[in-house]
Design an enzyme around this catalytic site. Structure first.
Site, PDB file in Angstrom:
ATOM      1  N   ALA A  14       0.831  -1.276   0.015  1.00 50.60           N
ATOM      2  CA  ALA A  14      -0.005  -0.026   0.083  1.00 50.60           C
ATOM      3  C   ALA A  14       1.033   1.269   0.053  1.00 50.60           C
ATOM      4  O   ALA A  14       0.822   2.033  -0.818  1.00 50.60           O
ATOM      5  CB  ALA A  14      -0.862   0.011   1.232  1.00 50.60           C
ATOM      6  N   ALA A  15       1.657   1.376   1.047  1.00 48.09           N
ATOM      7  CA  ALA A  15       2.636   2.751   1.168  1.00 48.09           C
ATOM      8  C   ALA A  15       3.606   2.543   0.078  1.00 48.09           C
ATOM      9  O   ALA A  15       3.585   3.912  -0.425  1.00 48.09           O
ATOM     10  CB  ALA A  15       2.991   2.773   2.446  1.00 48.09           C
ATOM     11  N   ARG A  25       4.932  11.333 -10.189  1.00 51.12           N
ATOM     12  CA  ARG A  25       4.346  12.338 -10.813  1.00 51.12           C
ATOM     13  C   ARG A  25       5.216  13.676 -10.596  1.00 51.12           C
ATOM     14  O   ARG A  25       4.903  14.833 -11.402  1.00 51.12           O
ATOM     15  CB  ARG A  25       3.078  12.427  -9.952  1.00 51.12           C
ATOM     16  CG  ARG A  25       2.084  11.245 -10.470  1.00 51.12           C
ATOM     17  CD  ARG A  25       0.718  11.438  -9.719  1.00 51.12           C
ATOM     18  NE  ARG A  25       0.066  10.196 -10.090  1.00 51.12           N
ATOM     19  CZ  ARG A  25      -0.367   9.387  -9.097  1.00 51.12           C
ATOM     20  NH1 ARG A  25      -0.338   9.825  -7.676  1.00 51.12           N
ATOM     21  NH2 ARG A  25      -1.024   8.144  -9.215  1.00 51.12           N
ATOM     22  N   SER A  42       0.797  -4.062  -5.033  1.00 49.52           N
ATOM     23  CA  SER A  42      -0.158  -3.074  -4.698  1.00 49.52           C
ATOM     24  C   SER A  42      -1.532  -3.765  -4.346  1.00 49.52           C
ATOM     25  O   SER A  42      -2.736  -3.873  -4.748  1.00 49.52           O
ATOM     26  CB  SER A  42      -0.669  -2.320  -6.042  1.00 49.52           C
ATOM     27  OG  SER A  42       0.043  -1.500  -6.171  1.00 49.52           O
ATOM     28  N   CYS A  46      -7.321  -4.957   2.533  1.00 53.10           N
ATOM     29  CA  CYS A  46      -8.456  -4.727   3.230  1.00 53.10           C
ATOM     30  C   CYS A  46      -9.688  -5.364   2.470  1.00 53.10           C
ATOM     31  O   CYS A  46     -10.525  -5.678   3.239  1.00 53.10           O
ATOM     32  CB  CYS A  46      -8.798  -3.219   3.349  1.00 53.10           C
ATOM     33  SG  CYS A  46      -7.373  -2.297   3.775  1.00 53.10           S
ATOM     34  N   ASP A 294       2.499   0.652   7.888  1.00 52.24           N
ATOM     35  CA  ASP A 294       2.268   0.069   9.081  1.00 52.24           C
ATOM     36  C   ASP A 294       3.761  -0.178   9.950  1.00 52.24           C
ATOM     37  O   ASP A 294       3.994  -0.831  10.851  1.00 52.24           O
ATOM     38  CB  ASP A 294       2.129  -1.385   8.565  1.00 52.24           C
ATOM     39  CG  ASP A 294       0.488  -1.567   8.377  1.00 52.24           C
ATOM     40  OD1 ASP A 294      -0.304  -0.345   8.477  1.00 52.24           O
ATOM     41  OD2 ASP A 294      -0.183  -2.582   8.105  1.00 52.24           O
ATOM     42  N   ASN A 316      -1.722   4.506   2.943  1.00 56.59           N
ATOM     43  CA  ASN A 316      -1.566   5.371   1.524  1.00 56.59           C
ATOM     44  C   ASN A 316      -1.413   6.954   1.870  1.00 56.59           C
ATOM     45  O   ASN A 316      -0.490   7.638   0.886  1.00 56.59           O
ATOM     46  CB  ASN A 316      -2.959   5.330   0.773  1.00 56.59           C
ATOM     47  CG  ASN A 316      -3.125   4.045   0.036  1.00 56.59           C
ATOM     48  OD1 ASN A 316      -2.517   3.728  -0.816  1.00 56.59           O
ATOM     49  ND2 ASN A 316      -3.755   2.990   0.923  1.00 56.59           N
ATOM     50  N   TYR A 438     -29.047  16.950   3.771  1.00 55.91           N
ATOM     51  CA  TYR A 438     -30.328  16.313   4.119  1.00 55.91           C
ATOM     52  C   TYR A 438     -31.022  16.205   2.984  1.00 55.91           C
ATOM     53  O   TYR A 438     -31.428  16.947   2.253  1.00 55.91           O
ATOM     54  CB  TYR A 438     -31.034  17.000   5.074  1.00 55.91           C
ATOM     55  CG  TYR A 438     -32.528  16.536   5.118  1.00 55.91           C
ATOM     56  CD1 TYR A 438     -32.783  15.254   5.562  1.00 55.91           C
ATOM     57  CD2 TYR A 438     -33.451  17.670   4.985  1.00 55.91           C
ATOM     58  CE1 TYR A 438     -34.243  15.062   5.507  1.00 55.91           C
ATOM     59  CE2 TYR A 438     -34.888  17.125   5.111  1.00 55.91           C
ATOM     60  CZ  TYR A 438     -35.014  15.787   5.480  1.00 55.91           C
ATOM     61  OH  TYR A 438     -36.431  15.315   5.477  1.00 55.91           O
TER      62      TYR A 438
HETATM   63  C1  LIG Z   1      -7.415  -8.681   6.125  1.00 61.10           C
HETATM   64  C2  LIG Z   1      -7.145  -7.310   6.563  1.00 61.10           C
HETATM   65  C3  LIG Z   1      -7.980  -6.388   6.496  1.00 61.10           C
HETATM   66  C4  LIG Z   1      -7.828  -4.981   6.603  1.00 61.10           C
HETATM   67  N1  LIG Z   1      -8.827  -4.122   6.622  1.00 61.10           N
HETATM   68  C5  LIG Z   1      -8.362  -2.891   6.686  1.00 61.10           C
HETATM   69  C6  LIG Z   1      -9.541  -1.770   6.492  1.00 61.10           C
HETATM   70  O1  LIG Z   1     -10.626  -2.418   6.385  1.00 61.10           O
HETATM   71  N2  LIG Z   1      -9.164  -0.662   6.762  1.00 61.10           N
HETATM   72  C7  LIG Z   1      -7.889  -0.230   6.894  1.00 61.10           C
HETATM   73  O2  LIG Z   1      -7.651   1.136   7.205  1.00 61.10           O
HETATM   74  N3  LIG Z   1      -6.928  -1.229   7.049  1.00 61.10           N
HETATM   75  C8  LIG Z   1      -7.324  -2.437   6.877  1.00 61.10           C
HETATM   76  N4  LIG Z   1      -6.280  -3.169   6.918  1.00 61.10           N
HETATM   77  C9  LIG Z   1      -4.599  -2.719   7.173  1.00 61.10           C
HETATM   78  C10 LIG Z   1      -4.108  -2.473   5.828  1.00 61.10           C
HETATM   79  O3  LIG Z   1      -4.250  -3.435   4.991  1.00 61.10           O
HETATM   80  C11 LIG Z   1      -2.611  -2.114   6.015  1.00 61.10           C
HETATM   81  O4  LIG Z   1      -2.626  -0.887   7.150  1.00 61.10           O
HETATM   82  C12 LIG Z   1      -1.880  -1.674   5.019  1.00 61.10           C
HETATM   83  O5  LIG Z   1      -1.760  -2.897   4.089  1.00 61.10           O
HETATM   84  C13 LIG Z   1      -0.539  -1.466   5.111  1.00 61.10           C
HETATM   85  O6  LIG Z   1       0.357  -0.836   4.201  1.00 61.10           O
HETATM   86  P1  LIG Z   1       1.814  -0.996   4.117  1.00 61.10           P
HETATM   87  O7  LIG Z   1       2.147  -0.897   2.717  1.00 61.10           O
HETATM   88  O8  LIG Z   1       2.267  -0.238   5.182  1.00 61.10           O
HETATM   89  O9  LIG Z   1       2.321  -2.708   4.496  1.00 61.10           O
HETATM   90  P2  LIG Z   1       1.955  -3.974   4.068  1.00 61.10           P
HETATM   91  O10 LIG Z   1       0.799  -3.904   3.438  1.00 61.10           O
HETATM   92  O11 LIG Z   1       2.279  -4.963   5.155  1.00 61.10           O
HETATM   93  O12 LIG Z   1       2.801  -4.165   3.119  1.00 61.10           O
HETATM   94  C14 LIG Z   1       4.412  -4.140   3.078  1.00 61.10           C
HETATM   95  C15 LIG Z   1       5.016  -5.120   2.109  1.00 61.10           C
HETATM   96  O13 LIG Z   1       6.343  -4.843   2.123  1.00 61.10           O
HETATM   97  C16 LIG Z   1       7.123  -6.106   1.699  1.00 61.10           C
HETATM   98  N5  LIG Z   1       8.338  -6.181   2.462  1.00 61.10           N
HETATM   99  C17 LIG Z   1       8.472  -6.228   3.850  1.00 61.10           C
HETATM  100  N6  LIG Z   1       9.884  -6.503   4.017  1.00 61.10           N
HETATM  101  C18 LIG Z   1      10.496  -6.293   2.817  1.00 61.10           C
HETATM  102  C19 LIG Z   1      11.900  -6.302   2.454  1.00 61.10           C
HETATM  103  N7  LIG Z   1      12.639  -6.435   3.373  1.00 61.10           N
HETATM  104  N8  LIG Z   1      12.143  -6.461   1.236  1.00 61.10           N
HETATM  105  C20 LIG Z   1      11.056  -6.312   0.237  1.00 61.10           C
HETATM  106  N9  LIG Z   1       9.886  -6.271   0.447  1.00 61.10           N
HETATM  107  C21 LIG Z   1       9.554  -6.201   1.638  1.00 61.10           C
HETATM  108  C22 LIG Z   1       5.989  -7.085   2.340  1.00 61.10           C
HETATM  109  O14 LIG Z   1       6.142  -8.255   1.534  1.00 61.10           O
HETATM  110  C23 LIG Z   1       4.672  -6.544   1.955  1.00 61.10           C
HETATM  111  O15 LIG Z   1       4.119  -6.892   0.770  1.00 61.10           O
HETATM  112  C24 LIG Z   1      -6.480  -4.643   6.879  1.00 61.10           C
HETATM  113  C25 LIG Z   1      -5.297  -5.600   6.756  1.00 61.10           C
HETATM  114  C26 LIG Z   1      -5.757  -6.830   6.592  1.00 61.10           C
HETATM  115  C27 LIG Z   1      -4.699  -7.890   6.663  1.00 61.10           C
END
Ligand SMILES: Cc1cc2nc3c(=O)[nH]c(=O)nc-3n(C[C@H](O)[C@H](O)[C@H](O)COP(=O)(O)OP(=O)(O)OC[C@H]3O[C@@H](n4cnc5c(N)ncnc54)[C@H](O)[C@@H]3O)c2cc1C
Length: 566
Positions: A14-15, A25, A42, A46, A294, A316, A438
């Protein structure tokens, strides 16, 4: 010619992609690389519970653009000019040399990539409780596409009959729904006394009641002690009180912890909540390294203290800021979070923003006022659905500091309005006449959120003395039972009643039947009805007729979380 800026983003869910896309961009020329350990990019994590539940069938929708194009390395290269390397792990960051060491997980090839700016988006890992039996087949999390694929297969095959969800938080609850919809018999186990700890107990209990009504079992106040198995396969779980529950599947959802090993090994500051420390520019303790999502801890907009808030919207938003700042210097800021969240559980929605009452009290807010309001989300003739909400206000400033809501109604709109109000540091007075949109398909003429502020105003001005259902319940068990006045009509009473020793006097008859009220004008009287609007009017009648200790049970029967006679 100026050298192109080299930006590396580690993490491609995500991030990371958000940071990379924003950087692109703003800088058409930069060399931008995403290093992603997993096969996919990507991923809409969620959406996993909804893929598992069968809400949609094509897993590629989880990794596609709104136009339906899969976001694979080819897409990133062609559409965005970004080199996205999947199944590639970043194993070390050398801050002196400004390089990232990467290993191709398919071939084992190691490469050292130079950077000018680095963005860490390494996400989080599920916490796994250290109990015996973890190696048994049938134990999973729901954190990755692989987990989602596995659980979807479980649902499609229909062989698993019983499952246990360990953890009653957002992911546990959503997984409960997904598996229950596949016909699996579910038990949710939560160590704490309630589900969804972002809610206060009384609202969480309404969610729990709804889950039970959908025939899923909930056990609170009891943790996992052991996974039980035979021949390498899970056959059950043992709880801390010795209870054994047979099951063939267990989903562990007890929270996540930030992935900070790369950052910590590189000597970046790690905070008290074990996340990477960043400032409002998402800049780490190294000015050339940003971090988002995260893996970081950020700041509470209410208390200013560090909080860990692993949410997709924040990932995001923070990624976008990190991406901009990696290109332009620190031009963008992420000020902090209200820890807003929402989830769906069957026909209920539970949402929150800001502090719960429990959290506020723990943080030392001594002078707060709360209100529970049960009211429909739109007129009855437009198919009203109930919302039970709780507003938390700091009496000293009059400001809204927290809001939570549950129910089948449009909770999302309520929580969004409250989040804006808290962000804008609005007081209760500011909320009383807010001009929200409303029309009958969308809301009552006075929106539920504003009605809640009106009730709050009544309490703050001493026009209404509220009492929570929990306090009423406790009083009813004790020696000093209040006089309980149910102000509904006889038909409603026949249909639904608390059965706690109440007296039924419909509001319309109350003025003529005051002789049925206690002779002692100082006796505590609690009035209520279905939502406690008629209860409030009854309280006004009684106060006007000399009774001195008249209270309204907030939220009425709709917010009563305990068993009822009927
Ligand atoms: C089932 C589920 C439901 C959710 N529902 C919600 C919701 O409804 N609303 C909400 O706000 N949030 C929700 N979340 C939380 C949300 O998905 C996370 O906050 C978000 O995905 C975080 O994004 P991120 O990019 O920080 O981390 P992540 O999505 O954890 O992505 C990090 C990525 O980095 C990669 N990575 C890590 N270390 C390395 C490395 N050393 N080298 C290369 N790649 C690496 C990992 O493989 C991973 O793909 C949910 C999460 C889950 C699991």
């Amino acid at each position: 010619m100026a050298q192109k800026k080299r930006i590396i983003v580690i993490g491609g869910s995500a991030a990371g992609p958000k940071a990379a896309a924003k950087a692109r961009r703003l800088d058409y020329e930069a060399d931008i690389t995403i290093v992603q350990k997993e096969r996919d990019l990507s991923m809409a994590s969620c959406g996993y519970p909804y893929y598992v539940s069968g809400a949609f069938d094509d897993r590629n929708q989880l990794i596609s653009t709104p136009a339906g194009v899969v976001r694979d390395p080819k897409f990133f290269l062609n559409a965005k000019g970004i080199d996205a390397r999947t199944e590639t792990e970043a194993t070390a960051v050398d801050r002196q040399a400004r390089t990232v060491t990467c290993r191709d997980l398919r071939t084992g090839t190691v490469e050292v990539l130079p950077y000018d700016k680095l963005v860490l988006c390494t996400g989080a890992t599920p916490v796994i409780p250290p109990v015996p039996g973890l190696d048994l087949a049938g134990i999973t999390t729901l954190q990755s596409m692989k987990d989602a694929d596995f659980l979807r297969r479980v649902c499609d095959e229909g062989r698993i009959k019983k499952a246990v969800i360990i953890g009653g938080g957002l992911i546990g609850i959503e997984t409960c729904e997904a598996l229950e919809l596949a016909g699996i018999d579910i038990t949710v186990i939560e160590l704490l006394p309630q589900l969804l700890t972002f809610l206060d107990w009384e609202l969480a209990k309404l969610v729990e009641n709804h889950i039970r009504a959908r025939s899923a079992n909930v056990i609170t106040g009891n943790g996992l002690a052991e996974f039980l198995g035979e021949n390498g396969r899970l056959t059950g779980v043992k709880l801390q009180n010795g209870t054994e529950l047979p099951c063939e599947l267990a989903v562990v959802a007890v929270g996540v912890r930030p992935n900070v090993k790369l950052a910590a090994d590189a000597g970046l500051a790690i905070g008290p909540l074990r996340g990477i420390v960043v400032d409002e520019h998402m800049q780490t303790s190294d000015p050339d390294i940003y971090a988002a999502g995260d893996c970081v801890e950020c700041r509470s907009l209410i208390t200013g203290r560090p909080v860990y808030s692993p949410m997709g919207d924040l990932a995001n938003l923070q990624g976008r800021v990190a991406g901009e700042n990696a290109v332009l210097g620190n031009t963008a800021a992420f000020p902090g979070t209200l820890q807003t969240g929402i989830c769906k559980i069957f026909d209920f929605i539970a949402g929150t923003t800001g502090l719960s009452e429990a959290a506020a009290r723990k943080l030392g807010y001594a002078d707060i006022e709360t209100v529970i309001n049960a009211n429909p989300d739109k007129p009855v003739f437009m198919g009203a659905k109930l919302i039970v909400s709780k507003m938390i206000v700091d009496r000293k400033t009059g400001r809204l500091i927290g809001y939570q809501a549950v129910g089948p109604g449009d909770v999302s709109r309520q929580v969004a309005a409250a989040a804006m109000a808290i962000s804008g540091k609005m007081t209760v007075d500011d909320l009383l006449s807010l001009d929200l949109p409303y029309a009958p398909p969308f809301s009552p003429a006075i929106d539920h959120f504003i009605t809640t502020a009106h009730v709050m105003q009544n309490k703050l001005k001493g026009r209404m003395r509220g009492i929570s259902a929990k306090e009423v319940y406790e009083k009813v068990q004790g020696p000093d039972k209040p006089f309980l006045l149910d102000a509904r009509g006889p038909d409603e009473y026949e249909d639904t009643r608390l059965g706690i020793g109440e007296t039924l006097i419909p509001l319309g008859a109350l003025r003529k039947r005051l002789n049925e009220l206690p002779g002692d004008k100082n006796r505590e009287i609690v009035c209520y009805c279905k939502l406690s609007l008629r209860g409030y009017e009854a309280a006004i009648v009684l106060a006007a007729n000399g009774w001195t200790d008249v209270k309204v049970m907030e939220g009425g029967i709709a917010a009563w979380p305990f068993p009822r006679e009927k």
